[in-house]
Write a protein that holds these residues in place. Structure first.
Motif, PDB file in Angstrom:
ATOM      1  N   TRP A 156       0.525  12.459   3.548  1.00 37.47           N
ATOM      2  CA  TRP A 156       1.197  11.181   3.693  1.00 37.47           C
ATOM      3  C   TRP A 156       2.191  10.993   2.555  1.00 37.47           C
ATOM      4  N   HIS A 157       3.196  10.164   2.788  1.00 37.16           N
ATOM      5  CA  HIS A 157       4.117   9.750   1.734  1.00 37.16           C
ATOM      6  C   HIS A 157       3.551   8.476   1.107  1.00 37.16           C
ATOM      7  N   VAL A 158       3.325   8.495  -0.200  1.00 39.57           N
ATOM      8  CA  VAL A 158       2.595   7.401  -0.857  1.00 39.57           C
ATOM      9  C   VAL A 158       3.444   6.748  -1.945  1.00 39.57           C
ATOM     10  N   THR A 159       3.540   5.421  -1.869  1.00 38.67           N
ATOM     11  CA  THR A 159       4.200   4.629  -2.900  1.00 38.67           C
ATOM     12  C   THR A 159       3.212   3.599  -3.427  1.00 38.67           C
ATOM     13  N   VAL A 160       3.122   3.497  -4.745  1.00 43.45           N
ATOM     14  CA  VAL A 160       2.260   2.509  -5.394  1.00 43.45           C
ATOM     15  C   VAL A 160       3.142   1.517  -6.136  1.00 43.45           C
ATOM     16  N   ILE A 161       2.909   0.213  -5.908  1.00 46.89           N
ATOM     17  CA  ILE A 161       3.681  -0.806  -6.614  1.00 46.89           C
ATOM     18  C   ILE A 161       2.745  -1.797  -7.290  1.00 46.89           C
ATOM     19  N   ASP A 162       3.248  -2.432  -8.331  1.00 48.14           N
ATOM     20  CA  ASP A 162       2.492  -3.465  -9.039  1.00 48.14           C
ATOM     21  C   ASP A 162       3.488  -4.332  -9.798  1.00 48.14           C
ATOM     22  N   SER A 163       3.122  -5.598 -10.008  1.00 48.51           N
ATOM     23  CA  SER A 163       3.979  -6.489 -10.796  1.00 48.51           C
ATOM     24  C   SER A 163       3.697  -6.357 -12.284  1.00 48.51           C
ATOM     25  N   ARG A 164       2.743  -5.488 -12.625  1.00 49.95           N
ATOM     26  CA  ARG A 164       2.436  -5.200 -14.031  1.00 49.95           C
ATOM     27  C   ARG A 164       2.968  -3.806 -14.337  1.00 49.95           C
ATOM     28  N   PRO A 165       4.109  -3.731 -15.059  1.00 47.74           N
ATOM     29  CA  PRO A 165       4.776  -2.433 -15.251  1.00 47.74           C
ATOM     30  C   PRO A 165       3.916  -1.393 -15.945  1.00 47.74           C
ATOM     31  N   GLN A 166       2.966  -1.819 -16.736  1.00 50.85           N
ATOM     32  CA  GLN A 166       2.135  -0.848 -17.448  1.00 50.85           C
ATOM     33  C   GLN A 166       1.116  -0.189 -16.527  1.00 50.85           C
ATOM     34  N   ALA A 184       1.825   0.482 -12.884  1.00 52.02           N
ATOM     35  CA  ALA A 184       2.504   1.330 -11.897  1.00 52.02           C
ATOM     36  C   ALA A 184       3.392   2.352 -12.606  1.00 52.02           C
ATOM     37  N   THR A 185       2.779   3.420 -13.085  1.00 51.15           N
ATOM     38  CA  THR A 185       3.514   4.451 -13.818  1.00 51.15           C
ATOM     39  C   THR A 185       3.228   5.829 -13.232  1.00 51.15           C
ATOM     40  N   ARG A 186       4.155   6.762 -13.448  1.00 50.09           N
ATOM     41  CA  ARG A 186       3.963   8.125 -12.977  1.00 50.09           C
ATOM     42  C   ARG A 186       2.817   8.801 -13.708  1.00 50.09           C
ATOM     43  N   GLN A 187       2.575   8.401 -14.947  1.00 48.58           N
ATOM     44  CA  GLN A 187       1.472   8.994 -15.705  1.00 48.58           C
ATOM     45  C   GLN A 187       0.131   8.673 -15.064  1.00 48.58           C
ATOM     46  N   ARG A 188      -0.004   7.468 -14.538  1.00 50.16           N
ATOM     47  CA  ARG A 188      -1.257   7.072 -13.888  1.00 50.16           C
ATOM     48  C   ARG A 188      -1.382   7.621 -12.470  1.00 50.16           C
ATOM     49  N   PHE A 189      -0.250   7.819 -11.808  1.00 49.23           N
ATOM     50  CA  PHE A 189      -0.277   8.265 -10.414  1.00 49.23           C
ATOM     51  C   PHE A 189       0.665   9.454 -10.217  1.00 49.23           C
ATOM     52  N   PRO A 190       0.335  10.595 -10.825  1.00 51.61           N
ATOM     53  CA  PRO A 190       1.230  11.761 -10.725  1.00 51.61           C
ATOM     54  C   PRO A 190       1.335  12.327  -9.312  1.00 51.61           C
ATOM     55  N   GLN A 191       0.335  12.082  -8.463  1.00 54.72           N
ATOM     56  CA  GLN A 191       0.373  12.624  -7.108  1.00 54.72           C
ATOM     57  C   GLN A 191       1.202  11.772  -6.158  1.00 54.72           C
ATOM     58  N   ALA A 192       1.412  10.519  -6.515  1.00 58.02           N
ATOM     59  CA  ALA A 192       2.170   9.624  -5.642  1.00 58.02           C
ATOM     60  C   ALA A 192       3.628  10.053  -5.583  1.00 58.02           C
ATOM     61  N   ASP A 193       4.278   9.766  -4.456  1.00 55.46           N
ATOM     62  CA  ASP A 193       5.707  10.054  -4.347  1.00 55.46           C
ATOM     63  C   ASP A 193       6.528   9.094  -5.193  1.00 55.46           C
ATOM     64  N   ALA A 194       6.003   7.882  -5.416  1.00 54.53           N
ATOM     65  CA  ALA A 194       6.675   6.908  -6.281  1.00 54.53           C
ATOM     66  C   ALA A 194       5.642   5.920  -6.794  1.00 54.53           C
ATOM     67  N   ALA A 195       5.808   5.506  -8.043  1.00 51.15           N
ATOM     68  CA  ALA A 195       5.005   4.434  -8.650  1.00 51.15           C
ATOM     69  C   ALA A 195       5.998   3.471  -9.289  1.00 51.15           C
ATOM     70  N   LEU A 196       6.068   2.255  -8.763  1.00 53.42           N
ATOM     71  CA  LEU A 196       7.165   1.352  -9.104  1.00 53.42           C
ATOM     72  C   LEU A 196       6.677  -0.019  -9.547  1.00 53.42           C
ATOM     73  N   TYR A 197       7.413  -0.592 -10.477  1.00 54.12           N
ATOM     74  CA  TYR A 197       7.240  -2.003 -10.810  1.00 54.12           C
ATOM     75  C   TYR A 197       8.073  -2.818  -9.825  1.00 54.12           C
ATOM     76  N   VAL A 198       7.438  -3.748  -9.135  1.00 55.94           N
ATOM     77  CA  VAL A 198       8.125  -4.636  -8.201  1.00 55.94           C
ATOM     78  C   VAL A 198       7.668  -6.062  -8.494  1.00 55.94           C
ATOM     79  N   ALA A 199       8.598  -6.902  -8.876  1.00 56.38           N
ATOM     80  CA  ALA A 199       8.272  -8.289  -9.203  1.00 56.38           C
ATOM     81  C   ALA A 199       7.739  -9.023  -7.970  1.00 56.38           C
ATOM     82  N   LEU A 200       6.926 -10.034  -8.199  1.00 52.43           N
ATOM     83  CA  LEU A 200       6.309 -10.756  -7.087  1.00 52.43           C
ATOM     84  C   LEU A 200       7.328 -11.511  -6.245  1.00 52.43           C
TER      85      LEU A 200
END
Length: 413
Positions: free
Chosen positions: A264-274, A276-292
Motif C-alpha cells: 500500500w501507499h502510506v502517508t502519516v500526518i499529524d499536527s504535532r511536527p515532532q 510526523a517525521t521520517r525518522q519515526r516512520f521510515p517505511q512510510a511513503d510520506a510523514a507530514l506535518y498538517v495543521a488542523l
C-alpha cells in the motif's frame, strides 16, 4: 516484501546494468490456484529474482527454464497441480536440456503436472525483459499517477500471424500526458478490426482480470471454420491502495509496517511536527506535518484513500473528522479509533457546529467505529491487523464477513 515494487525495481536495475531477464506472468487459472491472473515473477540471468507466481511450488522449475522457454520469443506454458506427477516428461525434458537439444520443447498445449494435489491449472506467459518492459513501465505509471487503465495481453491464437504476448492498450489517452513514458506497442496490424473493437468495448469484471475468447472471420469469409480465434488476459491495472493515517503515535508504526507489506501507499500526518517525521516512520511513503485548519491538504491526501483516524487527541480527531464526514464520498474508507461512546461524542460535537447537520449523514453511515475488526489479541500489532483486515474487506468489497468480526466491543480499540 512488496512484490510489484520489488519487480519494478529489479527490472529497472537490470535494464540499467544491461542484464537480460524474463518476466513470467500468470495469464489464466483453472480450478484452484495460489495466485491470481496478473501475478508476476522476474528472473535475471545473473541469478536475481523477484516476485512469485505460486506458493513456491513452480518457482524452482520456472527459474531453471525461463530463458530456454523464451529463446524463440514469448511463450505460454500450462502447469497442472493435480495428484499425479508426470515424472517421465520432466526426466525427458531434463535429459534433452542437458544434451543441448534445443529442438525439444514443451509445446503450448503440453502440460506439466507437479503432483501438488491442488487440482488446478496455471497458464504462465514467459517473455524477455526487452518486450515486457513497456508493460512494466505502464504499471509504474499507474502507481505514480494514481489512475487506473486497461490492457489486453494475447495468450493464444490459431493464427501464426498474431504473436503471443502482443498487448493492446485500451485507454491510449492515459499515456498522452507523459512525454517520458514508453507506450505499450500496440501490434494490432494483423488483428481483425472486430477483435480490436470488441477488446476496446469490453468491461472488466470486479476481479479486474478476465480471460476472454474472441472470434473473427478472416477477410471476405464469414464462415466460422476459418475464423481467427484469440484468447486474452484483459486487466484493469489499478494503483496501490492508499492509506492516510491521521495521527503519528507509536501504535501507528505496526500499521505502517503491515500496510507496506501489502504494497500500500502510506502517508502519516499529524499536527504535532515532532511526531510526523521520517525518522519515526521510515517505511512510510510520506510523514507530514498538517495543521488542523489545513482542510485543503487533508482533502488532497484523502482523495480515493482509506483514512484511519488515530491521533489519541480529541481536538485532532474532531478537526479531521469534521472535514471527512462532510466529504465522505471523497474517501474509500474512514475509520475512527476509540470506543463507540468517544466517537459518538465527536459526532455530536461536530453536528452542533455544522450549519446543516444532515450533510454529515452519509459520512456517519460510512464511518467505521471502533476502527478495525476484533480478531482477538492485544496491543498495537493486533489493532493494526484488525484495521488492515477491515480496510481490505471494504476496498475489495468482501461483504461476507462474520457478525462477530464486525461486532464492536467495549475496549478502546
Amino acid at each position: 516484501m512488496n512484490q510489484v515494487a520489488d519487480i519494478l525495481q529489479l527490472a529497472f536495475d537490470a535494464r540499467q546494468q544491461h542484464v537480460d531477464a524474463v518476466l513470467a506472468t500468470v495469464v489464466r487459472t483453472e480450478g484452484s490456484a495460489y495466485r491470481k491472473p496478473g501475478a508476476m515473477m522476474l528472473i535475471c540471468e545473473d541469478g536475481r529474482s523477484a516476485g512469485m507466481i505460486s506458493g513456491g511450488c513452480l518457482e524452482p522449475h520456472i527459474i531453471k527454464r525461463a530463458f530456454w522457454l523464451t529463446r524463440h520469443g514469448a511463450s505460454v506454458q500450462v502447469y497442472q497441480t493435480g495428484d499425479e506427477q508426470k515424472e517421465d516428461l520432466e526426466d525427458e525434458l531434463e535429459e534433452k536440456l542437458d544434451n543441448d537439444a534445443i529442438d525439444f520443447a514443451v509445446d503450448l498445449e503440453d502440460e506439466l503436472n507437479f503432483g501438488l494435489g491442488c487440482n488446478g491449472k496455471v497458464h504462465v506467459l514467459f517473455e524477455r525483459l526487452s518486450s515486457a518492459m513497456p508493460y512494466l513501465d505502464l504499471i509504474q505509471k499507474v502507481r505514480q499517477s494514481g489512475e487506473s487503465t486497461t490492457v489486453a495481453t494475447l495468450i493464444r491464437s490459431n493464427s501464426s500471424e498474431v504473436t503471443v504476448g502482443t498487448r493492446v492498450h485500451l485507454n491510449a489517452s492515459f499515456l498522452d500526458d507523459s512525454k517520458n513514458s514508453q507506450e505499450i506497442p500496440e501490434q494490432t496490424t494483423n488483428l481483425p478490426k472486430p477483435i480490436i473493437d470488441e477488446l476496446s468495448a469490453y468491461k472488466v469484471s470486479k476481479r479486474h482480470a478476465d480471460y476472454l475468447v474472441l472470434k473473427s472471420p478472416v477477410a471476405n469469409d464469414n464462415s466460422s471454420k476459418d475464423a481467427i480465434q484469440t484468447e486474452w488476459l484483459v486487466q484493469h491495472l489499478q494503483p496501490q491502495i492508499r492509506l492516510l493515517v491521521c495521527g503519528a503515535g507509536n501504535d501507528v508504526m505496526p500499521l505502517v509496517t503491515m500496510a507496506k507489506l501489502q504494497d500500500w501507499h502510506v502517508t502519516v500526518i499529524d499536527s504535532r511536527p515532532q511526531y510526523a517525521t521520517r525518522q519515526r516512520f521510515p517505511q512510510a511513503d510520506a510523514a507530514l506535518y498538517v495543521a488542523l485548519n489545513d482542510s485543503e491538504t487533508l482533502l488532497k491526501l484523502s482523495q480515493n484513500a482509506a483514512v484511519a483516524l488515530m491521533s489519541h487527541s480529541l481536538s485532532q480527531d474532531r478537526a479531521r473528522l469534521a472535514v471527512l464526514l462532510k466529504n465522505a464520498n471523497h474517501c474509500n474508507y474512514i475509520g475512527q479509533l476509540g470506543p463507540r461512546y468517544r466517537t459518538e461524542r465527536l459526532i455530536k460535537e461536530i453536528s452542533a457546529t455544522c450549519a446543516d447537520p444532515t450533510a454529515l449523514a452519509d459520512g456517519i453511515n460510512q464511518l467505521h467505529y471502533p476502527i478495525g475488526y476484533k480478531l482477538g489479541g492485544d496491543g498495537p500489532e493486533a489493532l493494526a491487523l484488525g484495521i488492515i483486515a477491515q480496510i481490505s474487506a471494504v476496498v475489495y468489497e468482501q461483504v461476507a464477513v462474520t457478525k462477530e468480526l464486525a461486532q464492536p466491543k467495549a475496549s478502546y480499540e
